[in-house]
Write a protein that holds these residues in place. Structure first.
Motif, PDB file in Angstrom:
ATOM      1  N   GLU A 193     -16.722 -15.325  37.702  1.00 36.83           N
ATOM      2  CA  GLU A 193     -17.013 -14.074  38.412  1.00 36.83           C
ATOM      3  C   GLU A 193     -17.669 -14.092  39.702  1.00 36.83           C
ATOM      4  OE1 GLU A 193     -19.381 -11.496  35.807  1.00 36.83           O
ATOM      5  OE2 GLU A 193     -18.439 -12.478  33.938  1.00 36.83           O
ATOM      6  N   ALA A 194     -18.229 -15.304  40.070  1.00 39.84           N
ATOM      7  CA  ALA A 194     -18.846 -15.417  41.438  1.00 39.84           C
ATOM      8  C   ALA A 194     -17.857 -15.217  42.672  1.00 39.84           C
ATOM      9  CB  ALA A 194     -19.732 -16.751  41.524  1.00 39.84           C
ATOM     10  N   VAL A 195     -16.865 -15.768  42.437  1.00 37.68           N
ATOM     11  CA  VAL A 195     -15.681 -15.949  43.521  1.00 37.68           C
ATOM     12  C   VAL A 195     -14.955 -14.481  43.895  1.00 37.68           C
ATOM     13  CG1 VAL A 195     -13.618 -17.015  44.408  1.00 37.68           C
ATOM     14  CG2 VAL A 195     -15.091 -17.857  42.422  1.00 37.68           C
ATOM     15  N   GLN A 196     -15.259 -14.450  45.427  1.00 36.41           N
ATOM     16  CA  GLN A 196     -14.724 -13.003  45.685  1.00 36.41           C
ATOM     17  C   GLN A 196     -13.588 -13.442  46.858  1.00 36.41           C
ATOM     18  OE1 GLN A 196     -17.154  -9.906  47.176  1.00 36.41           O
ATOM     19  NE2 GLN A 196     -15.691  -9.598  48.914  1.00 36.41           N
ATOM     20  N   TYR A 197     -12.086 -13.188  46.352  1.00 34.13           N
ATOM     21  CA  TYR A 197     -11.243 -13.913  47.178  1.00 34.13           C
ATOM     22  C   TYR A 197     -10.619 -13.186  48.330  1.00 34.13           C
ATOM     23  CZ  TYR A 197     -10.536 -16.137  42.699  1.00 34.13           C
ATOM     24  OH  TYR A 197     -10.983 -17.185  41.720  1.00 34.13           O
ATOM     25  N   ASP A 198     -11.423 -13.373  49.296  1.00 37.97           N
ATOM     26  CA  ASP A 198     -11.350 -12.818  50.699  1.00 37.97           C
ATOM     27  C   ASP A 198     -10.265 -13.472  51.402  1.00 37.97           C
ATOM     28  OD1 ASP A 198     -12.755 -10.843  49.868  1.00 37.97           O
ATOM     29  OD2 ASP A 198     -14.394 -11.000  51.278  1.00 37.97           O
TER      30      ASP A 198
END
Length: 478
Positions: A447-452
């Motif tokens: 959940e900690a990964v934000q795919y920017d």
């Protein structure tokens, strides 16, 4: 030989005479600073001084302090060898009861097998998607057909997979082996202490697919390559859209947990016959959580060159690697309630404990080739999409934890033909049951990964976490 009848009367009188003398068990205490003494007259009529000083508070009743107010407490007659190790008088529903026993302090050691099931990974995006929950209309290949002199030419004839993946593919929660160790003591009044610890081994889950994609957020303020202008510097190297992996897509997840507790157990809350007791528990809890999430994607690239403005333009084959790691250390006070029902033949124990912990967490995100490695003829890659990046984050949060367990303990090892002959097992008690622990406000590795774009970020997403499973083992009492 013939005895005279008068002999039995004489012997009886001698025994009676021997019992006339007084044998005091213990003298009163005295104040050695005073001059007066204490004298005792023996059976023979001789008087001897046995202690200097006068009796301390001799006029006051010298006995144990009790509920009826014998005060002050005197150091005599001290402990009688005929007293019980535990003697309690209590009032219940208008009646007085007395509970006594001669039990000594019992120490115990236990070792259990823990069939632990940890919560499976969950993505921080809606629907559990790896990437974004929608498909970008423009892929990372769409801008590569623009000739540098400004004439559009589409070379994206390659079939692009639209295979988006979710954390649901990891399946159900995984069960792995673990163990629980226990040590403690039980006093004669049923109070005591207990120290426990557990550990579960890691168990990697793997999801492998022939193809896959990752959709990214578009961020115009991030860096070079984040603009929609049809210019060489921006469209020749698009940093946004869908990352394509047509030669393989691999996801991995590994997790493990460990912890320890130290608790003081009070005497039963309310007195009874000992078959049905409630105890309060006060102590401290520590819980450790470790998660590791990984992605590997392989793409063949575009090998057919496009020549424009005197330059050759292709997309090299590339492999993306992403790894998200989380470590949480939860420490805090806890309180609980223990209910025990039964006795030596069968003992049922139910425990519920709650803790308010401080969560010291560390998060780490490493990524390489998070984008397309464009190969220009003697032209460098833009700074907006580096080949590797690494992020670190430390934080402190508050996380509530609750634990519940139900155990049954019974002495059956003595009745098993073979096991009863194994040293140590004959005197042990078999224990079996179920244990479950739930924690809230925990950061998860997936959940900690934000795919920017051009690079991923660490977000502040938090959710719950749990571990539970069957417990079976042995308890030794000394």
């Amino acid at each position: 030989m013939r005895m005279q009848h008068w002999s039995k009367w004489v012997l009886a009188l001698l025994v009676n005479a021997a019992c006339v003398a007084t044998a005091p068990a213990q003298d009163y205490g005295s104040d050695a600073t005073q001059d007066a003494g204490i004298y005792r007259t023996s059976a023979g009529g001789e008087t001897a001084q046995v202690q200097t000083g006068s009796p301390a508070d001799a006029a006051i009743f010298t006995g144990y302090s009790n509920a009826y107010g014998a005060y002050p407490v005197q150091p005599w007659p001290e402990v009688s060898p005929y007293d019980y190790s535990f003697d309690q008088t209590y009032w219940d529903n208008g009646l007085w009861y007395r509970k006594v026993n001669n039990r000594q302090t019992e120490y115990f050691f236990g070792l259990d097998y823990f069939s632990a099931t940890l919560k499976r990974p969950k993505s921080g995006t809606e629907g559990g998607f790896i990437g974004l929950p929608f498909a970008n209309a423009r892929t990372a290949y769409s801008g590569l057909g623009r000739i540098f002199v400004g004439t559009p030419e589409d070379i994206s004839t390659k079939i692009l997979p639209d295979s988006r993946h979710t954390t649901e593919e990891f399946g159900a929660d995984e069960t792995r082996p673990g163990f629980i160790a226990r040590f403690g003591a039980v006093q004669a009044d049923d109070s005591g202490f207990e120290v426990t610890g557990f550990y579960t081994a890691g168990d990697q889950q793997v999801v492998e697919n022939p193809a896959g994609t990752i959709d990214r957020f578009f961020d115009v303020t991030a860096s070079v390559g984040e603009d929609s202008a049809d210019t060489f510097f921006f469209d020749a190297f698009p940093d946004y859209g869908r990352l394509v992996f047509d030669e393989g897509f691999l996801m991995t997840f590994d997790s493990k947990a460990w912890g320890a507790q130290a608790n003081f157990i009070t005497t039963p809350l309310g007195s009874n016959d000992g078959m049905n007791n409630f105890h309060a528990m006060i102590g401290v809890m520590y819980l450790g959580i470790n998660e590791n999430f990984g992605l590997i994607g392989n793409d063949s690239g575009l090998t057919a060159p496009v020549v424009g403005g005197g330059r050759a333009y292709i997309v090299d084959a590339y492999t993306m690697r992403l790894n998200s790691k989380l470590t949480s250390h939860l420490v805090g006070p806890q309180v609980g309630l223990r209910w025990r029902l039964g006795g030596e033949k069968l003992l049922l124990t139910t425990e519920v404990k709650g803790a308010f912990t401080v969560n010291f967490e560390r998060r780490r995100l490493d990524v390489t080739n998070y984008g397309i490695a464009t190969n220009f003829d003697a032209f460098p890659v833009f700074n907006g999409d580096p080949n590797a990046a690494s992020l670190r984050d430390r934080g402190v949060e508050f996380s509530p934890v609750i634990e519940a367990s139900f155990m049954a303990e019974l002495p059956i090892m003595q009745n098993l033909p073979i096991v009863s002959r194994i040293p140590g097992f004959k005197d042990s008690k078999f224990r079996i049951g179920y244990q479950f622990t739930q924690a809230w406000d925990i950061a998860r590795a997936t959940e900690a990964v934000q795919y920017d774009a051009p690079l991923p970020k660490l977000n502040q997403s938090r959710s719950n976490w749990h571990i539970g499973g069957m417990v079976a083992g042995f308890t030794w009492i000394h």
